[in-house]
Motif scaffolding. Structure first.
Motif, PDB file in Angstrom:
ATOM      1  N   ALA A  81       1.711  10.528   6.133  1.00 12.74           N
ATOM      2  CA  ALA A  81       2.580   9.404   5.799  1.00 12.74           C
ATOM      3  C   ALA A  81       2.148   8.127   6.508  1.00 12.74           C
ATOM      4  CB  ALA A  81       4.021   9.753   6.150  1.00 12.74           C
ATOM      5  N   VAL A  82       1.815   8.248   7.792  1.00 12.57           N
ATOM      6  CA  VAL A  82       1.389   7.063   8.537  1.00 12.57           C
ATOM      7  C   VAL A  82       0.091   6.514   7.975  1.00 12.57           C
ATOM      8  CG1 VAL A  82       0.651   6.201  10.786  1.00 12.57           C
ATOM      9  CG2 VAL A  82       2.581   7.788  10.632  1.00 12.57           C
ATOM     10  N   GLY A  83      -0.809   7.398   7.605  1.00 11.69           N
ATOM     11  CA  GLY A  83      -2.064   6.952   7.002  1.00 11.69           C
ATOM     12  C   GLY A  83      -1.826   6.236   5.693  1.00 11.69           C
ATOM     13  N   GLY A  84      -0.857   6.726   4.914  1.00 11.68           N
ATOM     14  CA  GLY A  84      -0.524   6.063   3.661  1.00 11.68           C
ATOM     15  C   GLY A  84       0.060   4.685   3.898  1.00 11.68           C
ATOM     16  N   ASP A  85       0.899   4.564   4.941  1.00 11.18           N
ATOM     17  CA  ASP A  85       1.459   3.267   5.295  1.00 11.18           C
ATOM     18  C   ASP A  85       0.358   2.293   5.702  1.00 11.18           C
ATOM     19  OD1 ASP A  85       3.955   4.206   4.778  1.00 11.18           O
ATOM     20  OD2 ASP A  85       4.542   4.481   6.871  1.00 11.18           O
ATOM     21  N   PHE A  86      -0.582   2.800   6.487  1.00 10.98           N
ATOM     22  CA  PHE A  86      -1.707   1.969   6.927  1.00 10.98           C
ATOM     23  C   PHE A  86      -2.450   1.405   5.728  1.00 10.98           C
ATOM     24  CE2 PHE A  86      -6.036   1.125   8.185  1.00 10.98           C
ATOM     25  CZ  PHE A  86      -5.949   0.610   9.468  1.00 10.98           C
ATOM     26  N   ASP A  87      -2.767   2.252   4.761  1.00  8.99           N
ATOM     27  CA  ASP A  87      -3.525   1.817   3.593  1.00  8.99           C
ATOM     28  C   ASP A  87      -2.736   0.855   2.724  1.00  8.99           C
ATOM     29  OD1 ASP A  87      -5.673   3.308   4.396  1.00  8.99           O
ATOM     30  OD2 ASP A  87      -5.229   5.024   3.096  1.00  8.99           O
ATOM     31  N   ALA A  88      -1.415   1.063   2.628  1.00 12.03           N
ATOM     32  CA  ALA A  88      -0.578   0.166   1.832  1.00 12.03           C
ATOM     33  C   ALA A  88      -0.547  -1.234   2.440  1.00 12.03           C
ATOM     34  CB  ALA A  88       0.835   0.728   1.709  1.00 12.03           C
ATOM     35  N   VAL A  89      -0.359  -1.301   3.767  1.00 13.81           N
ATOM     36  CA  VAL A  89      -0.346  -2.599   4.448  1.00 13.81           C
ATOM     37  C   VAL A  89      -1.728  -3.248   4.365  1.00 13.81           C
ATOM     38  CG1 VAL A  89      -0.063  -3.755   6.680  1.00 13.81           C
ATOM     39  CG2 VAL A  89       1.535  -1.971   5.976  1.00 13.81           C
ATOM     40  N   TRP A  90      -2.759  -2.443   4.528  1.00 12.99           N
ATOM     41  CA  TRP A  90      -4.127  -2.973   4.445  1.00 12.99           C
ATOM     42  C   TRP A  90      -4.387  -3.567   3.068  1.00 12.99           C
ATOM     43  CZ3 TRP A  90      -9.179   0.286   5.584  1.00 12.99           C
ATOM     44  CH2 TRP A  90     -10.202  -0.597   5.948  1.00 12.99           C
ATOM     45  N   SER A  91      -3.947  -2.890   2.031  1.00  9.51           N
ATOM     46  CA  SER A  91      -4.141  -3.390   0.668  1.00  9.51           C
ATOM     47  C   SER A  91      -3.473  -4.745   0.481  1.00  9.51           C
ATOM     48  CB  SER A  91      -3.579  -2.389  -0.349  1.00  9.51           C
ATOM     49  OG  SER A  91      -4.262  -1.149  -0.284  1.00  9.51           O
ATOM     50  N   GLU A  92      -2.234  -4.882   0.972  1.00 10.20           N
ATOM     51  CA  GLU A  92      -1.506  -6.145   0.839  1.00 10.20           C
ATOM     52  C   GLU A  92      -2.205  -7.270   1.601  1.00 10.20           C
ATOM     53  OE1 GLU A  92       2.456  -5.434   2.113  1.00 10.20           O
ATOM     54  OE2 GLU A  92       2.920  -4.052   0.472  1.00 10.20           O
ATOM     55  N   MET A  93      -2.676  -6.963   2.807  1.00  7.29           N
ATOM     56  CA  MET A  93      -3.383  -7.957   3.609  1.00  7.29           C
ATOM     57  C   MET A  93      -4.635  -8.446   2.914  1.00  7.29           C
ATOM     58  SD  MET A  93      -3.283  -6.180   7.357  1.00  7.29           S
ATOM     59  CE  MET A  93      -4.877  -6.915   7.669  1.00  7.29           C
ATOM     60  N   ILE A  94      -5.427  -7.516   2.425  1.00  7.51           N
ATOM     61  CA  ILE A  94      -6.691  -7.880   1.792  1.00  7.51           C
ATOM     62  C   ILE A  94      -6.449  -8.651   0.502  1.00  7.51           C
ATOM     63  CG2 ILE A  94      -8.821  -6.976   0.777  1.00  7.51           C
ATOM     64  CD1 ILE A  94      -8.683  -6.798   3.823  1.00  7.51           C
ATOM     65  N   GLU A  95      -5.406  -8.297  -0.217  1.00  4.81           N
ATOM     66  CA  GLU A  95      -5.078  -9.025  -1.445  1.00  4.81           C
ATOM     67  C   GLU A  95      -4.809 -10.494  -1.155  1.00  4.81           C
ATOM     68  OE1 GLU A  95      -3.108  -5.311  -3.992  1.00  4.81           O
ATOM     69  OE2 GLU A  95      -1.825  -6.836  -3.058  1.00  4.81           O
ATOM     70  N   GLU A  96      -3.997 -10.757  -0.121  1.00  4.51           N
ATOM     71  CA  GLU A  96      -3.689 -12.144   0.198  1.00  4.51           C
ATOM     72  C   GLU A  96      -4.913 -12.881   0.732  1.00  4.51           C
ATOM     73  OE1 GLU A  96      -0.458 -14.859   2.689  1.00  4.51           O
ATOM     74  OE2 GLU A  96      -0.449 -12.670   2.920  1.00  4.51           O
TER      75      GLU A  96
END
Length: 284
Positions: A81-96
């Protein structure tokens, strides 16, 4: 559950003013593209006109940019779950981050195209902007508000701190191009999220995102100065006389304050204020 925090978010003061705040890049580029659409080269042949149209199309491309989508997950089926959270936040950061960088590339292309049309003997866009600054040094009525402040903020990002070194719009443009060049050549580090002791994932990359955003704005402000100097010189002309302001806007009053304008403006006057947020009208 993924939690992001706002600590460290970089938001320059010129973007949070009650009146005369600098508009977001997506709003800024829309108004700039509209202005270029309503102007044209006075001197020059088919090659110059084609160059002008090409620069306009790069601005239209920047205007049409809405989202950039990334999925930074490994998608290996075994992510915790924590790894999934990491990737979700990373995706949002990179998108912006990449949204601002893609826009930066488009407005840089527009700037370089306009420089080729207006100053074919100049190899560096910053040199053309420096010339425009010199030509307009006595024209406060055409100087884009916040232009030097953007350059100062961008320079502070590059040096890691603000200092007393004098900056100009031209230096801001040069720094913006350097930001783009770092990414193009793979020299920029890719930011990653961090987690705290409670395993909550926090977004980082605030510096990188802000630098990319302010870089695209610096380039657009440089374009405005370039166009203002060319207009004053007679190299370009506005095709339509008036710009109709549908909802009105605040504009500088020349005395450090602002005044509300809710009627038509000359396109030549609008060039100096098109990058500002319209703002709320005054109470009656």
């Amino acid at each position: 559950m993924t939690t992001t925090h706002t600590e460290g978010v970089c938001l320059p003061s010129y973007r949070t003013l009650v009146a005369l705040a600098l508009a977001a890049p997506e709003e800024h580029v829309r108004e700039l593209a509209d202005w270029v659409e309503h102007a044209s080269v006075v001197r020059g042949g088919a090659t110059e006109q084609a160059g002008w149209e090409s620069a306009y199309k790069w601005l239209r491309l920047a205007q049409g940019l809405r989202t950039v989508t990334f999925d930074m997950s490994y998608d290996d089926g075994g992510m915790c779950a924590v790894g999934g959270d990491f990737d979700a936040v990373w995706s949002e950061m990179i998108e912006e981050w990449q949204l601002h960088l893609v826009r930066l590339g488009y407005v840089r292309a527009a700037l370089e195209g306009l420089v080729r049309v207006l100053h074919p003997d100049v190899s560096q866009p910053a040199i053309a902007i420096e010339w425009a600054e010199h030509q307009l040094s006595h024209r406060t009525d055409v100087w884009p508000l916040h232009a030097c402040e953007v350059a100062e903020h961008l320079t502070a990002h590059a040096r890691g701190r603000a200092d007393d070194t004098a900056v100009s719009v031209a230096s801001g443009v040069a720094q913006a191009i350097a930001v783009h060049r770092q990414v193009v050549h793979g020299l920029a580090g890719v930011p990653e999220p961090t987690d705290d002791a409670d395993a909550k994932i926090h977004a980082t990359g605030h510096e990188e995102i802000c630098a990319a955003r302010e870089a695209s704005t610096a380039v657009m402000l440089g374009i405005q100065l370039l166009l203002a100097a060319a207009l004053a010189e007679g190299s370009i002309a506005v095709l339509d006389e008036d710009k109709y302001l549908f909802d009105g806007r605040w504009v500088p009053d020349g005395a450090g304050g602002s005044r509300w304008v809710d009627e038509e403006m000359l396109y030549s006057e609008y060039l100096a204020v098109l990058h500002l947020e319209p703002g709320e009208p005054p109470e009656l």
